[in-house]
Design a protein around this motif. Structure first.
Motif, PDB file in Angstrom:
ATOM      1  N   LEU A 166       0.960  -3.944   3.988  1.00 17.96           N
ATOM      2  CA  LEU A 166       1.311  -4.631   5.361  1.00 17.96           C
ATOM      3  C   LEU A 166       2.876  -4.933   5.424  1.00 17.96           C
ATOM      4  CD1 LEU A 166       0.552  -6.199   7.901  1.00 17.96           C
ATOM      5  CD2 LEU A 166       0.050  -8.102   6.502  1.00 17.96           C
ATOM      6  N   SER A 188      -4.676  -2.013   6.903  1.00 21.30           N
ATOM      7  CA  SER A 188      -4.243  -2.853   6.148  1.00 21.30           C
ATOM      8  C   SER A 188      -4.908  -4.168   5.882  1.00 21.30           C
ATOM      9  CB  SER A 188      -2.707  -3.277   6.425  1.00 21.30           C
ATOM     10  OG  SER A 188      -2.812  -4.201   7.588  1.00 21.30           O
ATOM     11  N   GLY A 198      -9.790   0.702   6.671  1.00 21.41           N
ATOM     12  CA  GLY A 198      -9.572  -0.335   5.461  1.00 21.41           C
ATOM     13  C   GLY A 198     -10.860  -1.267   5.199  1.00 21.41           C
ATOM     14  N   SER A 246     -13.453  -0.087   0.073  1.00 26.33           N
ATOM     15  CA  SER A 246     -12.447   0.180  -1.004  1.00 26.33           C
ATOM     16  C   SER A 246     -12.155   1.762  -0.889  1.00 26.33           C
ATOM     17  CB  SER A 246     -12.933  -0.113  -2.409  1.00 26.33           C
ATOM     18  OG  SER A 246     -14.109   0.780  -2.805  1.00 26.33           O
TER      19      SER A 246
HETATM   20  N1  LIG Z   1      -6.686   0.825  -1.783  1.00 25.96           N
HETATM   21  C1  LIG Z   1      -7.914   0.306  -1.418  1.00 25.96           C
HETATM   22  O1  LIG Z   1      -8.847   0.237  -2.047  1.00 25.96           O
HETATM   23  C2  LIG Z   1      -7.603  -0.101  -0.050  1.00 25.96           C
HETATM   24  C3  LIG Z   1      -8.849  -0.500   0.789  1.00 25.96           C
HETATM   25  C4  LIG Z   1      -8.763  -0.823   1.993  1.00 25.96           C
HETATM   26  C5  LIG Z   1      -7.652  -0.734   2.740  1.00 25.96           C
HETATM   27  N2  LIG Z   1      -6.477  -0.778   1.956  1.00 25.96           N
HETATM   28  C6  LIG Z   1      -5.254  -0.899   2.535  1.00 25.96           C
HETATM   29  O2  LIG Z   1      -4.608   0.355   2.821  1.00 25.96           O
HETATM   30  C7  LIG Z   1      -2.994   0.086   2.541  1.00 25.96           C
HETATM   31  C8  LIG Z   1      -2.760   1.381   1.575  1.00 25.96           C
HETATM   32  O3  LIG Z   1      -3.384   0.886   0.407  1.00 25.96           O
HETATM   33  P1  LIG Z   1      -3.309   1.955  -0.683  1.00 25.96           P
HETATM   34  O4  LIG Z   1      -3.998   1.359  -1.952  1.00 25.96           O
HETATM   35  O5  LIG Z   1      -3.459   3.416  -0.241  1.00 25.96           O
HETATM   36  O6  LIG Z   1      -1.954   1.821  -1.290  1.00 25.96           O
HETATM   37  P2  LIG Z   1      -0.844   2.874  -2.167  1.00 25.96           P
HETATM   38  O7  LIG Z   1      -1.886   3.563  -3.034  1.00 25.96           O
HETATM   39  O8  LIG Z   1       0.079   2.010  -2.959  1.00 25.96           O
HETATM   40  O9  LIG Z   1      -0.266   3.798  -1.268  1.00 25.96           O
HETATM   41  C9  LIG Z   1       0.866   3.442  -0.155  1.00 25.96           C
HETATM   42  C10 LIG Z   1       1.755   4.545  -0.084  1.00 25.96           C
HETATM   43  O10 LIG Z   1       2.553   4.266   0.825  1.00 25.96           O
HETATM   44  C11 LIG Z   1       3.871   4.996   0.228  1.00 25.96           C
HETATM   45  N3  LIG Z   1       5.024   4.156   1.030  1.00 25.96           N
HETATM   46  C12 LIG Z   1       5.433   3.072   1.247  1.00 25.96           C
HETATM   47  N4  LIG Z   1       6.469   2.933   1.998  1.00 25.96           N
HETATM   48  C13 LIG Z   1       6.773   4.180   2.638  1.00 25.96           C
HETATM   49  C14 LIG Z   1       7.366   4.552   3.710  1.00 25.96           C
HETATM   50  N5  LIG Z   1       8.322   3.669   4.099  1.00 25.96           N
HETATM   51  N6  LIG Z   1       7.098   5.886   4.109  1.00 25.96           N
HETATM   52  C15 LIG Z   1       6.298   6.729   3.553  1.00 25.96           C
HETATM   53  N7  LIG Z   1       5.416   6.177   2.425  1.00 25.96           N
HETATM   54  C16 LIG Z   1       5.592   5.232   2.172  1.00 25.96           C
HETATM   55  C17 LIG Z   1       3.907   4.506  -0.951  1.00 25.96           C
HETATM   56  O11 LIG Z   1       4.689   5.377  -1.686  1.00 25.96           O
HETATM   57  P3  LIG Z   1       5.650   4.761  -3.054  1.00 25.96           P
HETATM   58  O12 LIG Z   1       4.656   4.924  -3.915  1.00 25.96           O
HETATM   59  O13 LIG Z   1       6.816   5.544  -3.073  1.00 25.96           O
HETATM   60  O14 LIG Z   1       6.193   3.393  -2.672  1.00 25.96           O
HETATM   61  C18 LIG Z   1       2.536   4.819  -1.498  1.00 25.96           C
HETATM   62  O15 LIG Z   1       2.244   6.156  -1.836  1.00 25.96           O
HETATM   63  C19 LIG Z   1      -2.851  -1.325   2.434  1.00 25.96           C
HETATM   64  O16 LIG Z   1      -2.579  -1.956   3.588  1.00 25.96           O
HETATM   65  C20 LIG Z   1      -4.104  -1.785   1.886  1.00 25.96           C
HETATM   66  O17 LIG Z   1      -4.207  -3.081   2.092  1.00 25.96           O
HETATM   67  C21 LIG Z   1      -6.412  -0.363   0.669  1.00 25.96           C
END
Ligand SMILES: NC(=O)c1ccc[n+]([C@@H]2O[C@H](COP(=O)([O-])OP(=O)(O)OC[C@H]3O[C@@H](n4cnc5c(N)ncnc54)[C@H](OP(=O)(O)O)[C@@H]3O)[C@@H](O)[C@H]2O)c1
Length: 221
Positions: free
Chosen positions: A68, A91, A131, A134
């Motif tokens: 977020l 998110s 979202g 998981s």
């Molecule tokens: N994981 C889950 O199970 C899950 C489930 C439902 C919803 N969500 C939601 O989905 C969203 C993403 O979660 P996620 O688990 O996929 O996170 P994640 O694995 O940490 O992936 C986020 C990615 O965004 C990249 N990033 C950050 N800032 C950026 C920018 N300015 N430009 C381009 N890329 C950028 C990060 O790169 P760096 O590593 O270089 O920072 C990272 O690779 C969150 O809002 C979360 O609440 C997640």
């Protein structure tokens, strides 16, 4: 039709795989462009990598697969480019404490969806989607047989709803609208009543189960 996916972490890479598997073309952008290039190469001719700016500019729909705070910062930097796009927000307003426990990052009466939608430029078409499960579940239950799993969404307008229904179907799920921006909190962790954590003991619901959980009498926009 091209969908930009900004962020190729857990959710971004999973959605990219599903969309390409369903015949959609995607353009991938990451903070470290080499990560986007590696994934694009793995996914083949329907995927390419680009800078964040070029990815957004060249797409009809932009999936912000970011946390977020990262998303709010990116929206403020890219506002002009997002003005006429369908913007998809997966998110949840959560963080993890030092013991790995989930904590809520917004007040109880404020959804991430309301915050993100309010931060978009006028002309953008907001939708909360991808979202509600998981990342592991999202990856594993696509194209479930005999009954597809549902992905709920909340859309600000018809353009957003039409687009996200196409993308959810291409990803191997049935779409179901829960309402507009005011209903986004229903499909967010940690407290939404239609999030995976709250429904059916965590087992993704099919369309009949989902429709029973979203009564038709409920306002939907
Ligand atoms: N994981 C889950 O199970 C899950 C489930 C439902 C919803 N969500 C939601 O989905 C969203 C993403 O979660 P996620 O688990 O996929 O996170 P994640 O694995 O940490 O992936 C986020 C990615 O965004 C990249 N990033 C950050 N800032 C950026 C920018 N300015 N430009 C381009 N890329 C950028 C990060 O790169 P760096 O590593 O270089 O920072 C990272 O690779 C969150 O809002 C979360 O609440 C997640």
């Amino acid at each position: 039709m091209t969908t930009a996916i900004i962020g190729v972490g857990n959710i971004g890479s999973t959605v990219a795989r599903h969309l390409v598997g369903g015949g959609e073309s995607v353009v991938l952008a990451a903070r470290d462009e080499s990560r986007a290039k590696v994934l694009a190469k793995e996914l083949g001719p329907l995927a390419r990598a680009a800078s964040v700016e070029d990815a957004i500019a060249g797409a009809d729909t932009v999936i912000l697969a970011l946390w977020l705070d990262q998303m709010r910062e990116l929206i403020s930097q890219q506002a002009a480019r997002l003005a006429d796009k369908v913007v998809v927000d997966p998110s949840n307003p959560i963080a993890f404490d030092e013991k790995g426990q989930i904590t809520r990052t917004l007040p109880d009466d404020q959804s991430a969806g309301s915050v993100v939608a309010a931060s978009l430029p006028s002309g953008a078409h907001y939708v909360k989607a991808f979202g509600t499960l998981s990342a592991d579940t999202l990856a594993s239950v696509a194209h479930r047989e005999p009954k597809r799993a549902v992905l709920f969404y909340a859309a600000a307008d018809d353009d957003a709803a039409t687009t996200i229904e196409r993308l959810i179907r291409a990803s191997g799920f049935d779409p179901l609208k829960v309402g507009g921006v005011a209903d986004a909190g229903r499909i967010e962790a940690p407290s939404g009543d239609l999030h995976q954590f709250a429904l059916n003991n965590g087992e993704p619901v099919d369309l009949d189960q989902a429709q029973a959980a979203v009564p038709p009498s409920r306002p939907t926009s």
